[in-house]
Scaffold this motif. Structure first.
Motif, PDB file in Angstrom:
ATOM      1  N   LYS A  33       0.843  -1.201   0.000  1.00 48.17           N
ATOM      2  CA  LYS A  33       0.000   0.000   0.000  1.00 48.17           C
ATOM      3  C   LYS A  33       0.883   1.257   0.000  1.00 48.17           C
ATOM      4  O   LYS A  33       1.679   1.461   0.937  1.00 48.17           O
ATOM      5  CB  LYS A  33      -0.875   0.019   1.247  1.00 48.17           C
ATOM      6  CG  LYS A  33      -1.966  -1.043   1.216  1.00 48.17           C
ATOM      7  CD  LYS A  33      -2.746  -0.996   2.495  1.00 48.17           C
ATOM      8  CE  LYS A  33      -3.996  -1.839   2.415  1.00 48.17           C
ATOM      9  NZ  LYS A  33      -4.505  -2.163   3.752  1.00 48.17           N
ATOM     10  N   ALA A  83      -0.575 -15.256   2.204  1.00 55.69           N
ATOM     11  CA  ALA A  83      -0.043 -14.376   1.160  1.00 55.69           C
ATOM     12  C   ALA A  83       1.363 -14.775   0.703  1.00 55.69           C
ATOM     13  O   ALA A  83       1.894 -14.211  -0.256  1.00 55.69           O
ATOM     14  CB  ALA A  83      -0.020 -12.930   1.675  1.00 55.69           C
ATOM     15  N   ALA A 144       5.280  -8.226  18.444  1.00 53.17           N
ATOM     16  CA  ALA A 144       5.731  -6.995  17.795  1.00 53.17           C
ATOM     17  C   ALA A 144       5.589  -5.787  18.719  1.00 53.17           C
ATOM     18  O   ALA A 144       6.488  -4.944  18.801  1.00 53.17           O
ATOM     19  CB  ALA A 144       4.907  -6.785  16.525  1.00 53.17           C
ATOM     20  N   ARG A 259      -2.570 -12.326  19.311  1.00 55.59           N
ATOM     21  CA  ARG A 259      -3.809 -12.316  18.536  1.00 55.59           C
ATOM     22  C   ARG A 259      -4.556 -13.637  18.708  1.00 55.59           C
ATOM     23  O   ARG A 259      -5.784 -13.672  18.792  1.00 55.59           O
ATOM     24  CB  ARG A 259      -3.489 -12.091  17.044  1.00 55.59           C
ATOM     25  CG  ARG A 259      -3.155 -10.661  16.709  1.00 55.59           C
ATOM     26  CD  ARG A 259      -1.953 -10.548  15.795  1.00 55.59           C
ATOM     27  NE  ARG A 259      -0.746 -10.577  16.612  1.00 55.59           N
ATOM     28  CZ  ARG A 259      -0.076  -9.491  16.991  1.00 55.59           C
ATOM     29  NH1 ARG A 259      -0.437  -8.327  16.562  1.00 55.59           N
ATOM     30  NH2 ARG A 259       0.983  -9.568  17.799  1.00 55.59           N
ATOM     31  N   MET A 282      -6.018  -8.086  12.308  1.00 52.79           N
ATOM     32  CA  MET A 282      -4.677  -8.633  12.059  1.00 52.79           C
ATOM     33  C   MET A 282      -4.840 -10.139  11.951  1.00 52.79           C
ATOM     34  O   MET A 282      -5.834 -10.699  12.406  1.00 52.79           O
ATOM     35  CB  MET A 282      -3.724  -8.300  13.223  1.00 52.79           C
ATOM     36  CG  MET A 282      -3.345  -6.841  13.310  1.00 52.79           C
ATOM     37  SD  MET A 282      -2.280  -6.493  14.723  1.00 52.79           S
ATOM     38  CE  MET A 282      -3.473  -6.424  16.046  1.00 52.79           C
TER      39      MET A 282
HETATM   40  N1  NDP Z   1       2.552  -9.779  15.171  1.00 58.73           N
HETATM   41  C1  NDP Z   1       3.462 -10.446  15.858  1.00 58.73           C
HETATM   42  O1  NDP Z   1       3.823 -10.076  16.994  1.00 58.73           O
HETATM   43  C2  NDP Z   1       4.085 -11.658  15.267  1.00 58.73           C
HETATM   44  C3  NDP Z   1       3.629 -12.197  14.073  1.00 58.73           C
HETATM   45  N2  NDP Z   1       4.232 -13.304  13.560  1.00 58.73           N
HETATM   46  C4  NDP Z   1       3.817 -13.873  12.289  1.00 58.73           C
HETATM   47  O2  NDP Z   1       4.151 -12.966  11.248  1.00 58.73           O
HETATM   48  C5  NDP Z   1       3.223 -13.115  10.158  1.00 58.73           C
HETATM   49  C6  NDP Z   1       2.672 -11.740   9.830  1.00 58.73           C
HETATM   50  O3  NDP Z   1       1.934 -11.365  10.976  1.00 58.73           O
HETATM   51  P1  NDP Z   1       1.603  -9.877  11.394  1.00 58.73           P
HETATM   52  O4  NDP Z   1       2.676  -8.929  11.033  1.00 58.73           O
HETATM   53  O5  NDP Z   1       1.160  -9.980  12.804  1.00 58.73           O
HETATM   54  O6  NDP Z   1       0.343  -9.626  10.462  1.00 58.73           O
HETATM   55  P2  NDP Z   1      -0.540  -8.334  10.332  1.00 58.73           P
HETATM   56  O7  NDP Z   1      -1.928  -8.794  10.142  1.00 58.73           O
HETATM   57  O8  NDP Z   1      -0.194  -7.384  11.413  1.00 58.73           O
HETATM   58  O9  NDP Z   1       0.001  -7.684   8.972  1.00 58.73           O
HETATM   59  C7  NDP Z   1       0.041  -8.382   7.777  1.00 58.73           C
HETATM   60  C8  NDP Z   1       0.647  -7.476   6.717  1.00 58.73           C
HETATM   61  O10 NDP Z   1       0.788  -8.223   5.502  1.00 58.73           O
HETATM   62  C9  NDP Z   1       0.127  -7.483   4.469  1.00 58.73           C
HETATM   63  N3  NDP Z   1      -0.367  -8.363   3.438  1.00 58.73           N
HETATM   64  C10 NDP Z   1      -1.419  -9.225   3.499  1.00 58.73           C
HETATM   65  N4  NDP Z   1      -1.543  -9.840   2.317  1.00 58.73           N
HETATM   66  C11 NDP Z   1      -0.589  -9.351   1.502  1.00 58.73           C
HETATM   67  C12 NDP Z   1      -0.213  -9.587   0.154  1.00 58.73           C
HETATM   68  N5  NDP Z   1      -0.852 -10.485  -0.599  1.00 58.73           N
HETATM   69  N6  NDP Z   1       0.814  -8.882  -0.362  1.00 58.73           N
HETATM   70  C13 NDP Z   1       1.472  -7.999   0.389  1.00 58.73           C
HETATM   71  N7  NDP Z   1       1.193  -7.722   1.670  1.00 58.73           N
HETATM   72  C14 NDP Z   1       0.160  -8.408   2.212  1.00 58.73           C
HETATM   73  C15 NDP Z   1      -0.986  -6.752   5.184  1.00 58.73           C
HETATM   74  O11 NDP Z   1      -1.452  -5.704   4.385  1.00 58.73           O
HETATM   75  P3  NDP Z   1      -2.938  -5.093   4.585  1.00 58.73           P
HETATM   76  O12 NDP Z   1      -2.785  -3.991   5.586  1.00 58.73           O
HETATM   77  O13 NDP Z   1      -3.295  -4.615   3.232  1.00 58.73           O
HETATM   78  O14 NDP Z   1      -3.830  -6.209   5.070  1.00 58.73           O
HETATM   79  C16 NDP Z   1      -0.232  -6.271   6.427  1.00 58.73           C
HETATM   80  O15 NDP Z   1       0.575  -5.166   6.124  1.00 58.73           O
HETATM   81  C17 NDP Z   1       2.164 -14.106  10.641  1.00 58.73           C
HETATM   82  O16 NDP Z   1       2.435 -15.368  10.122  1.00 58.73           O
HETATM   83  C18 NDP Z   1       2.319 -14.109  12.167  1.00 58.73           C
HETATM   84  O17 NDP Z   1       1.968 -15.344  12.751  1.00 58.73           O
HETATM   85  C19 NDP Z   1       5.287 -13.910  14.183  1.00 58.73           C
HETATM   86  C20 NDP Z   1       5.755 -13.422  15.362  1.00 58.73           C
HETATM   87  C21 NDP Z   1       5.211 -12.246  16.004  1.00 58.73           C
END
Ligand code: NDP
Ligand code: 13P
Length: 336
Positions: A33, A83, A144, A259, A282
């Motif tokens: 975005k 994704a 995070a 989450r 999320m």
């Molecule tokens: N949050 C945490 O503390 C932790 C998370 N994780 C893991 O990390 C991974 C990501 O989690 P998290 O950061 O929490 O997720 P979030 O839901 O916070 O964010 C996901 C991000 O990915 C983007 N996204 C989704 N689909 C696509 C796509 N097709 N192309 C490009 N960007 C895309 C989203 O964009 P949009 O805003 O448009 O939806 C958003 O920016 C997960 O597997 C989670 O389990 C691991 C450890 C800690």
């Protein structure tokens, strides 16, 4: 200085990118975005995903994946599991066009819905072998919201390639953030993915008013199920006693920043799953991962009563009270 492209600007991608930028690495985070990339570049914040956090001035963002990847030593995927394959296809086209080879890494915690593959398996399928040298996973207990505040955190980096793991370790390490390397890529990925299921159950228990005894019982017996599945899929059992196993299970099963845990609390209040997902805003990886794991139970002839019961509660209309009763009144057995 290492040049790192972080693909995905949600909460975890932003926190990891910010940590490496703080360490003086050259980091460019890719968001799909444009307005979010501009917000990071101009206001040094990502208010949708990390409200209130002030990001490093040297953290750069772009909505052009090719710009983020150009000249990068490491490319780190931090998009939700669903994704990963699509983003990997985009990256493969860029690396092929550039004739570029990078260290590949990811920090996502799930399994692909249709194939039940781990994330690294999807990356290997989508990215030609001469476009990368080494593949690593970031796992372990790390929310995070806490990392971006500088709370003390230890994580694990699983890889079969020491050079890749150590490159990532060097880029991430500081006095507040301590990465350990290990040689078990499979176990590190599975520990991260499977604990989310048990964390949903832990949230349900708290939502239903149970206490620390119940939570400790669930997390401990949940770890047994994680180890069962892990061993069936080729992980080293000792990995589940480390940061990627019990460490991540503790934080995700007990922290209100999780989450998955919060989803469990919300489900216990009677909200339907669709509403819980909508309100979370999320990714809640465990609600998808559990579908793969109930299939593994049959495929590998395992006994996973907690996972099975949680699946029945989430998808088949069993009440949480009935599920708890079913688990507590199963035939008595030895602790193995
Ligand atoms: N949050 C945490 O503390 C932790 C998370 N994780 C893991 O990390 C991974 C990501 O989690 P998290 O950061 O929490 O997720 P979030 O839901 O916070 O964010 C996901 C991000 O990915 C983007 N996204 C989704 N689909 C696509 C796509 N097709 N192309 C490009 N960007 C895309 C989203 O964009 P949009 O805003 O448009 O939806 C958003 O920016 C997960 O597997 C989670 O389990 C691991 C450890 C800690
Ligand atoms: O993996 C995590 C912490 O280590 C994040 O878990 P949640 O996705 O439940 O927030």
């Amino acid at each position: 200085m290492t040049k790192i492209a972080v693909l995905g600007a949600g909460s975890w991608g932003t926190a990891l990118a910010n940590t490496m930028a703080k360490n003086g690495q050259q980091v460019m985070i890719w968001s799909h975005k444009a307005d979010q990339a501009a917000e990071i570049n101009e206001r040094h914040q990502n208010d949708r995903y990390l409200p209130g956090a002030k990001l490093e001035d040297n953290l750069q963002a772009t909505d052009q994946m090719a710009a983020a990847v150009s000249g990068a030593d490491i490319v780190l995927f931090v998009v939700p599991t669903k994704a990963i394959r699509q983003v990997a296809k985009q990256l493969a086209a860029i690396l092929l066009a550039n004739k570029q080879s990078v260290i590949l890494a990811h920090a996502a915690k799930g399994l692909e819905q249709k194939t039940h593959l781990r994330i690294s398996q999807m990356l290997v399928e989508e990215i030609p072998a001469d476009c990368y040298s080494g593949l690593a996973v970031i796992s372990g207990p790390s929310h995070a919201e806490d990392v971006v505040k500088g709370d003390l955190t230890a994580i694990s980096i699983g890889s079969n390639d020491v050079r890749a793991a150590e490159a990532l370790q060097g880029a991430l390490a500081n006095a507040h953030f301590r990465p350990y390397t290990n040689h078990d890529l499979i176990g590190s990925e599975l520990g991260g993915a499977l604990k989310n299921i048990i964390a949903i159950g832990s949230g349900m228990l708290i939502g239903k008013g149970y206490g620390a005894n119940a939570q400790a019982a669930l997390l401990t017996r949940g770890l047994v199920e994680i180890r069962e599945v892990g061993q069936a899929l080729g992980a080293q059992p000792e990995t589940f006693l480390g940061l990627a196993g019990i460490g991540d299970l503790i934080v995700t099963g007990m922290s209100p920043n999780s989450r998955n845990y919060r989803a469990g609390v919300a489900l216990a209040s009677g909200k339907p799953l669709a509403q819980v997902e909508e309100e979370m805003g999320m990714v809640i990886e465990g609600v998808n991962t559990i579908k793969a794991v109930v299939d593994f139970e049959k495929e590998y002839d395992l006994d996973l009563p907690i996972t099975r019961t949680l699946y029945q509660v989430i998808y088949e209309g069993k009440t949480i009270d009935q599920g708890i009763n079913d688990l507590m009144t199963r035939p008595l057995k030895a602790e193995d």
